[in-house]
Design a protein around this motif. Structure first.
Motif, PDB file in Angstrom:
ATOM      1  N   SER A 124       0.850  -1.359   0.017  1.00 54.14           N
ATOM      2  CA  SER A 124       0.062  -0.001   0.009  1.00 54.14           C
ATOM      3  C   SER A 124       0.982   1.091  -0.085  1.00 54.14           C
ATOM      4  O   SER A 124       0.452   2.172  -0.792  1.00 54.14           O
ATOM      5  CB  SER A 124      -0.908   0.039   1.130  1.00 54.14           C
ATOM      6  OG  SER A 124      -0.090   0.142   2.680  1.00 54.14           O
ATOM      7  N   LEU A 140       1.484   1.727  -3.481  1.00 53.38           N
ATOM      8  CA  LEU A 140       0.552   2.186  -4.224  1.00 53.38           C
ATOM      9  C   LEU A 140       0.090   3.718  -4.107  1.00 53.38           C
ATOM     10  O   LEU A 140      -0.341   4.189  -4.810  1.00 53.38           O
ATOM     11  CB  LEU A 140      -0.737   1.282  -3.893  1.00 53.38           C
ATOM     12  CG  LEU A 140      -0.881   0.129  -4.618  1.00 53.38           C
ATOM     13  CD1 LEU A 140      -2.075  -0.620  -3.914  1.00 53.38           C
ATOM     14  CD2 LEU A 140      -1.169   0.179  -5.889  1.00 53.38           C
ATOM     15  N   LYS A 141       0.425   4.241  -3.009  1.00 53.15           N
ATOM     16  CA  LYS A 141       0.526   5.593  -2.557  1.00 53.15           C
ATOM     17  C   LYS A 141       1.040   6.558  -3.555  1.00 53.15           C
ATOM     18  O   LYS A 141       0.565   7.499  -3.854  1.00 53.15           O
ATOM     19  CB  LYS A 141       0.639   5.787  -1.083  1.00 53.15           C
ATOM     20  CG  LYS A 141      -0.338   5.798  -0.263  1.00 53.15           C
ATOM     21  CD  LYS A 141       0.173   6.053   1.059  1.00 53.15           C
ATOM     22  CE  LYS A 141      -0.392   5.325   2.196  1.00 53.15           C
ATOM     23  NZ  LYS A 141      -0.498   5.108   3.501  1.00 53.15           N
ATOM     24  N   LEU A 171       1.356   5.792  -6.828  1.00 50.88           N
ATOM     25  CA  LEU A 171       0.593   6.035  -7.879  1.00 50.88           C
ATOM     26  C   LEU A 171      -0.950   6.779  -7.568  1.00 50.88           C
ATOM     27  O   LEU A 171      -1.430   7.329  -8.641  1.00 50.88           O
ATOM     28  CB  LEU A 171       0.088   4.708  -8.303  1.00 50.88           C
ATOM     29  CG  LEU A 171       1.209   3.504  -8.605  1.00 50.88           C
ATOM     30  CD1 LEU A 171       0.386   2.427  -9.337  1.00 50.88           C
ATOM     31  CD2 LEU A 171       2.111   4.115  -9.487  1.00 50.88           C
ATOM     32  N   ALA A 172      -1.623   6.662  -6.243  1.00 49.85           N
ATOM     33  CA  ALA A 172      -2.505   7.365  -5.907  1.00 49.85           C
ATOM     34  C   ALA A 172      -2.482   8.868  -5.736  1.00 49.85           C
ATOM     35  O   ALA A 172      -3.033   9.203  -4.720  1.00 49.85           O
ATOM     36  CB  ALA A 172      -3.122   6.513  -4.647  1.00 49.85           C
TER      37      ALA A 172
END
Lengths: 127, 127
Positions: free
Chosen positions: B13, B16-17, B19-20
DNA sequence: GCAATATATGCAAAAACCCGCATGTGACAT
DNA sequence: ATGTCACATGCGGGTTTTTGCATATATTGC
């Protein structure tokens, strides 16, 4: 000839935020295998129930999971095909049952249907 | 026999942050096609240069992009294979050049090598 | 009705993030 | 060395996220 359309980075990143959180990611990894009730997710995360419900609400409000009430319990199911694809790319394909989930199912024994695979008719009396 | 190992949701995660975030996602979508210098990314985002540098720093500190100084310019390259795979699953495969990027390259004309494909020897004098 | 269980919601404090802006650095040219 | 250009860094405030906790709702059984 037309080049590919530009993706809407705003929208995509908004959906990625759902995954970019360790506990939500763990929930989604469980739900992509099978629908689960809140009590099991609670055991899986090891967090208080309101906490779990709040993360579920975020995912439900975003439309990626759906709640299915079954008597006193609520089962959540991952219904977003795109997200399922992303999870497969990020976490790898699903192979078999979720190990942690299976372990917790043996331990917590809530009243949900999944915890009572066969409603054993309960013999006369024990010794 | 061994079930799959549990992924480290915390780590995943965290990645992923990266990309987020709409602007970082846009940067990564550009960089997965080709290395770009800051001035071009600045034109692509339409944001002030310190803003772009800050997002680049976040990505660089996370180890997913690498800076390559070339004289006065700095080119950034996407070097994380896993992230490239995720981007392909999320944004689709790369097809051809980044359209927005190509458009901006024609417009901004900074001094970077890419903007001068052939160092034209500069004839005697114009009319 | 009442109690118990399963789940949901509301609120607030702490933490993290986002982003603008002023300033710093390093390379190249004059 | 001075200036300029390309880029980096530091900082501060505003906004969102996170998460714990108290409480509300709904269903079932008595």
């Amino acid at each position: 000839m037309a080049n590919q359309a530009m993706p809407d980075y705003e929208t995509v990143s908004g959906r990625l935020k759902l995954l970019a959180h360790p506990e939500r990611l763990r929930i989604l990894d469980a739900l992509r295998r099978d629908a689960e009730c809140v009590c099991h997710l609670e055991a899986l995360l090891g967090k208080p129930q309101p906490y779990v419900s709040q993360q579920l609400r975020i995912l439900r409000d975003a439309g990626v999971i759906r709640d299915e009430k079954e008597g006193i319990n609520v089962f959540y199911r991952l219904i977003d095909a795109e997200l399922i694809g992303w999870l497969e790319a990020i976490l790898g394909p699903v192979q078999g049952e979720h190990p942690e989930m299976a372990r917790h199912k043996k331990v917590i024994s809530c009243s949900c249907p999944k915890c009572e695979p066969a409603p054993i008719p309960l013999m006369h009396e024990p010794a």
